[in-house]
Motif scaffolding. Structure first.
Motif, PDB file in Angstrom:
ATOM      1  N   SER A 179       0.826  -1.208   0.000  1.00 38.62           N
ATOM      2  CA  SER A 179       0.000   0.000   0.000  1.00 38.62           C
ATOM      3  C   SER A 179       0.863   1.262   0.000  1.00 38.62           C
ATOM      4  O   SER A 179       0.516   2.258  -0.640  1.00 38.62           O
ATOM      5  CB  SER A 179      -0.949  -0.004   1.206  1.00 38.62           C
ATOM      6  OG  SER A 179      -0.232   0.156   2.423  1.00 38.62           O
ATOM      7  N   PHE A 180       1.997   1.221   0.698  1.00 40.75           N
ATOM      8  CA  PHE A 180       2.907   2.368   0.707  1.00 40.75           C
ATOM      9  C   PHE A 180       3.550   2.550  -0.660  1.00 40.75           C
ATOM     10  O   PHE A 180       3.702   3.676  -1.139  1.00 40.75           O
ATOM     11  CB  PHE A 180       3.987   2.166   1.769  1.00 40.75           C
ATOM     12  CG  PHE A 180       3.574   2.552   3.163  1.00 40.75           C
ATOM     13  CD1 PHE A 180       4.134   3.649   3.792  1.00 40.75           C
ATOM     14  CD2 PHE A 180       2.622   1.815   3.854  1.00 40.75           C
ATOM     15  CE1 PHE A 180       3.762   4.015   5.086  1.00 40.75           C
ATOM     16  CE2 PHE A 180       2.244   2.150   5.140  1.00 40.75           C
ATOM     17  CZ  PHE A 180       2.814   3.257   5.757  1.00 40.75           C
ATOM     18  N   LEU A 181       3.951   1.447  -1.295  1.00 44.91           N
ATOM     19  CA  LEU A 181       4.577   1.542  -2.605  1.00 44.91           C
ATOM     20  C   LEU A 181       3.588   2.029  -3.659  1.00 44.91           C
ATOM     21  O   LEU A 181       3.944   2.826  -4.544  1.00 44.91           O
ATOM     22  CB  LEU A 181       5.155   0.181  -3.006  1.00 44.91           C
ATOM     23  CG  LEU A 181       6.325  -0.334  -2.161  1.00 44.91           C
ATOM     24  CD1 LEU A 181       6.718  -1.744  -2.604  1.00 44.91           C
ATOM     25  CD2 LEU A 181       7.523   0.609  -2.249  1.00 44.91           C
ATOM     26  N   GLU A 182       2.352   1.569  -3.576  1.00 44.44           N
ATOM     27  CA  GLU A 182       1.333   2.008  -4.536  1.00 44.44           C
ATOM     28  C   GLU A 182       1.072   3.501  -4.421  1.00 44.44           C
ATOM     29  O   GLU A 182       0.758   4.162  -5.418  1.00 44.44           O
ATOM     30  CB  GLU A 182       0.046   1.216  -4.308  1.00 44.44           C
ATOM     31  CG  GLU A 182       0.139  -0.236  -4.758  1.00 44.44           C
ATOM     32  CD  GLU A 182      -1.101  -1.038  -4.399  1.00 44.44           C
ATOM     33  OE1 GLU A 182      -1.268  -2.125  -4.985  1.00 44.44           O
ATOM     34  OE2 GLU A 182      -1.891  -0.595  -3.528  1.00 44.44           O
ATOM     35  N   GLY A 184       3.354   5.628  -3.623  1.00 37.99           N
ATOM     36  CA  GLY A 184       4.594   6.334  -3.938  1.00 37.99           C
ATOM     37  C   GLY A 184       5.164   7.119  -2.768  1.00 37.99           C
ATOM     38  O   GLY A 184       5.696   8.224  -2.948  1.00 37.99           O
ATOM     39  N   LYS A 185       5.130   6.538  -1.579  1.00 36.73           N
ATOM     40  CA  LYS A 185       5.512   7.285  -0.379  1.00 36.73           C
ATOM     41  C   LYS A 185       7.022   7.325  -0.132  1.00 36.73           C
ATOM     42  O   LYS A 185       7.479   8.064   0.754  1.00 36.73           O
ATOM     43  CB  LYS A 185       4.817   6.687   0.839  1.00 36.73           C
ATOM     44  CG  LYS A 185       3.306   6.918   0.831  1.00 36.73           C
ATOM     45  CD  LYS A 185       2.664   6.459   2.123  1.00 36.73           C
ATOM     46  CE  LYS A 185       1.175   6.775   2.139  1.00 36.73           C
ATOM     47  NZ  LYS A 185       0.526   6.364   3.401  1.00 36.73           N
ATOM     48  N   PHE A 186       7.804   6.530  -0.879  1.00 36.34           N
ATOM     49  CA  PHE A 186       9.235   6.479  -0.637  1.00 36.34           C
ATOM     50  C   PHE A 186      10.012   6.977  -1.853  1.00 36.34           C
ATOM     51  O   PHE A 186       9.671   6.666  -3.000  1.00 36.34           O
ATOM     52  CB  PHE A 186       9.684   5.049  -0.326  1.00 36.34           C
ATOM     53  CG  PHE A 186       8.939   4.405   0.810  1.00 36.34           C
ATOM     54  CD1 PHE A 186       8.757   5.076   2.003  1.00 36.34           C
ATOM     55  CD2 PHE A 186       8.427   3.129   0.673  1.00 36.34           C
ATOM     56  CE1 PHE A 186       8.075   4.484   3.058  1.00 36.34           C
ATOM     57  CE2 PHE A 186       7.746   2.517   1.711  1.00 36.34           C
ATOM     58  CZ  PHE A 186       7.565   3.204   2.910  1.00 36.34           C
ATOM     59  N   GLU A 187      11.093   7.712  -1.591  1.00 35.74           N
ATOM     60  CA  GLU A 187      11.969   8.160  -2.663  1.00 35.74           C
ATOM     61  C   GLU A 187      13.065   7.130  -2.878  1.00 35.74           C
ATOM     62  O   GLU A 187      13.862   6.855  -1.983  1.00 35.74           O
ATOM     63  CB  GLU A 187      12.586   9.515  -2.310  1.00 35.74           C
ATOM     64  CG  GLU A 187      13.454  10.085  -3.420  1.00 35.74           C
ATOM     65  CD  GLU A 187      14.005  11.457  -3.088  1.00 35.74           C
ATOM     66  OE1 GLU A 187      14.614  12.087  -3.980  1.00 35.74           O
ATOM     67  OE2 GLU A 187      13.832  11.904  -1.926  1.00 35.74           O
ATOM     68  N   ALA A 203       8.258 -10.728  -0.968  1.00 34.87           N
ATOM     69  CA  ALA A 203       9.020  -9.491  -1.134  1.00 34.87           C
ATOM     70  C   ALA A 203       9.799  -9.506  -2.445  1.00 34.87           C
ATOM     71  O   ALA A 203       9.927  -8.477  -3.122  1.00 34.87           O
ATOM     72  CB  ALA A 203       9.971  -9.316   0.047  1.00 34.87           C
ATOM     73  N   GLN A 204      10.311 -10.667  -2.812  1.00 39.96           N
ATOM     74  CA  GLN A 204      11.023 -10.824  -4.075  1.00 39.96           C
ATOM     75  C   GLN A 204      10.109 -10.466  -5.253  1.00 39.96           C
ATOM     76  O   GLN A 204      10.498  -9.730  -6.157  1.00 39.96           O
ATOM     77  CB  GLN A 204      11.517 -12.270  -4.180  1.00 39.96           C
ATOM     78  CG  GLN A 204      12.475 -12.577  -5.288  1.00 39.96           C
ATOM     79  CD  GLN A 204      12.868 -14.058  -5.271  1.00 39.96           C
ATOM     80  OE1 GLN A 204      12.026 -14.942  -5.120  1.00 39.96           O
ATOM     81  NE2 GLN A 204      14.158 -14.327  -5.406  1.00 39.96           N
ATOM     82  N   SER A 205       8.891 -10.972  -5.211  1.00 41.41           N
ATOM     83  CA  SER A 205       7.914 -10.680  -6.274  1.00 41.41           C
ATOM     84  C   SER A 205       7.517  -9.205  -6.261  1.00 41.41           C
ATOM     85  O   SER A 205       7.379  -8.577  -7.317  1.00 41.41           O
ATOM     86  CB  SER A 205       6.676 -11.555  -6.098  1.00 41.41           C
ATOM     87  OG  SER A 205       6.982 -12.921  -6.231  1.00 41.41           O
ATOM     88  N   LEU A 206       7.334  -8.657  -5.066  1.00 37.49           N
ATOM     89  CA  LEU A 206       6.937  -7.251  -4.930  1.00 37.49           C
ATOM     90  C   LEU A 206       8.015  -6.332  -5.501  1.00 37.49           C
ATOM     91  O   LEU A 206       7.711  -5.366  -6.215  1.00 37.49           O
ATOM     92  CB  LEU A 206       6.682  -6.929  -3.465  1.00 37.49           C
ATOM     93  CG  LEU A 206       5.993  -5.605  -3.150  1.00 37.49           C
ATOM     94  CD1 LEU A 206       4.543  -5.643  -3.620  1.00 37.49           C
ATOM     95  CD2 LEU A 206       6.052  -5.311  -1.652  1.00 37.49           C
ATOM     96  N   ALA A 211       9.901  -2.763  -9.577  1.00 34.81           N
ATOM     97  CA  ALA A 211      11.221  -2.459 -10.135  1.00 34.81           C
ATOM     98  C   ALA A 211      12.091  -1.700  -9.140  1.00 34.81           C
ATOM     99  O   ALA A 211      12.669  -0.654  -9.452  1.00 34.81           O
ATOM    100  CB  ALA A 211      11.092  -1.688 -11.441  1.00 34.81           C
ATOM    101  N   ILE A 212      12.187  -2.236  -7.920  1.00 30.92           N
ATOM    102  CA  ILE A 212      13.032  -1.624  -6.900  1.00 30.92           C
ATOM    103  C   ILE A 212      14.034  -2.668  -6.403  1.00 30.92           C
ATOM    104  O   ILE A 212      13.746  -3.872  -6.395  1.00 30.92           O
ATOM    105  CB  ILE A 212      12.207  -1.072  -5.712  1.00 30.92           C
ATOM    106  CG1 ILE A 212      11.341  -2.158  -5.087  1.00 30.92           C
ATOM    107  CG2 ILE A 212      11.355   0.097  -6.157  1.00 30.92           C
ATOM    108  CD1 ILE A 212      10.549  -1.692  -3.883  1.00 30.92           C
ATOM    109  N   PRO A 213      15.224  -2.241  -6.033  1.00 30.24           N
ATOM    110  CA  PRO A 213      16.228  -3.201  -5.552  1.00 30.24           C
ATOM    111  C   PRO A 213      15.782  -3.867  -4.265  1.00 30.24           C
ATOM    112  O   PRO A 213      15.097  -3.268  -3.431  1.00 30.24           O
ATOM    113  CB  PRO A 213      17.483  -2.348  -5.351  1.00 30.24           C
ATOM    114  CG  PRO A 213      16.994  -0.948  -5.227  1.00 30.24           C
ATOM    115  CD  PRO A 213      15.736  -0.859  -6.036  1.00 30.24           C
TER     116      PRO A 213
END
Length: 265
Positions: A179-182, A184-187, A203-206, A211-213
């Motif tokens: 929900s946080f990633l959707e 866009g709460k993190f730079e 988490a691997q799938s997420l 497309a985040i490390p």
């Protein structure tokens, strides 16, 4: 690093219960306290001076300062059961520090997102301190079965989730993070993940979806801890196998931290 130069008898200076069934053992070792980097581990004999149980147990270093370090132990078998009953003044037979640390020096992120499941918290306090020293913002998503099982020591910006809804988000920490990633709460986030295999797979799938490390620290059984017994193989993704010719790597010497996209969980 050899067994001869790495084995040390360390006196326990403090034993404390940090959550039900979860014990922190603080021990004296100038070398381990000063050499350990976040994500490295030690291999501990269940009872110093005895060969039964024979095999050492691996534990991430939970904290280190001055001339002392800590591990956390959860009793889930005979060896760990013996360790949880250890008392102040007794000795620990320790091999370490071992393994490779969290990869915090890359330039592909600006926000550290720590994703913790259960006793996967073990390496996170040192990681938190290391990221704070680099002035990297941190958000910590901690999931547990119930509120009483959460070890909150030395963590920051906690987002709690519990399976039973006793605290925070009622559900998994991966769902909460989504929900946080959707939104866009993190730079430029990077995930640092440790916990049950199912959580790490999610988490691997997420991370692939957004497309985040993502880096995962594996909780796996080990024996020697130094690569001799070959008892902790980690299956490489096909692309890594093709590039390196190695079908497997070892959690003890090549990890325990790996880039999530490079291994099969």
């Amino acid at each position: 690093m050899t067994l001869l130069t790495s084995t040390e008898l360390c006196v326990i200076t403090q034993r404390r219960v940090i959550a039900p069934g979860l014990v922190a053992l603080r021990f004296q070792s100038h070398r381990i306290a000063h050499k350990t980097k976040a994500g490295e581990f030690v291999n501990v004999l269940p009872k110093a001076g005895f060969l039964d149980p024979l095999l050492r147990r691996p534990f991430s270093v939970y904290w280190a300062d001055d001339d002392e370090a800590e591990i956390i132990v959860q009793a889930h078998g005979r060896g760990t059961g013996i360790l949880t009953e250890a008392r102040e003044g007794e000795m620990l037979d320790i091999l370490g520090p071992l393994g490779k640390p969290w990869m915090i020096d890359s330039n592909d992120y600006m926000t550290g997102v720590l994703l913790i499941g259960g006793v996967g918290v073990a390496s996170m306090p040192l990681l938190t301190r290391a990221l704070e020293r680099k002035e990297i913002p941190i958000h910590t998503f901690y999931g547990a079965r119930t509120s009483g099982l959460i070890a909150r020591d030395r963590l920051t910006n906690l987002h709690i989730s519990t399976d039973d809804g006793s605290e925070g988000f009622h559900g998994s920490n991966v769902m909460l993070l989504r929900s946080f990633l959707e939104d866009g709460k993190f730079e430029m986030p990077k995930l640092f993940v440790c916990g049950p295999t199912g959580m790490m797979r999610a988490a691997q799938s997420l991370s692939a979806e957004f497309a985040i490390p993502c880096e995962v620290s594996l909780e796996t059984e080990m024996a020697c801890g130094i690569g001799i017994c070959q008892g902790c193989p980690v299956l490489n993704e096909e692309s890594v196998f093709q590039a390196t010719g190695r079908k497997f790597r070892l959690a003890c010497t090549d990890g325990p931290s790996f880039k999530a996209e490079e291994i099969v969980l």
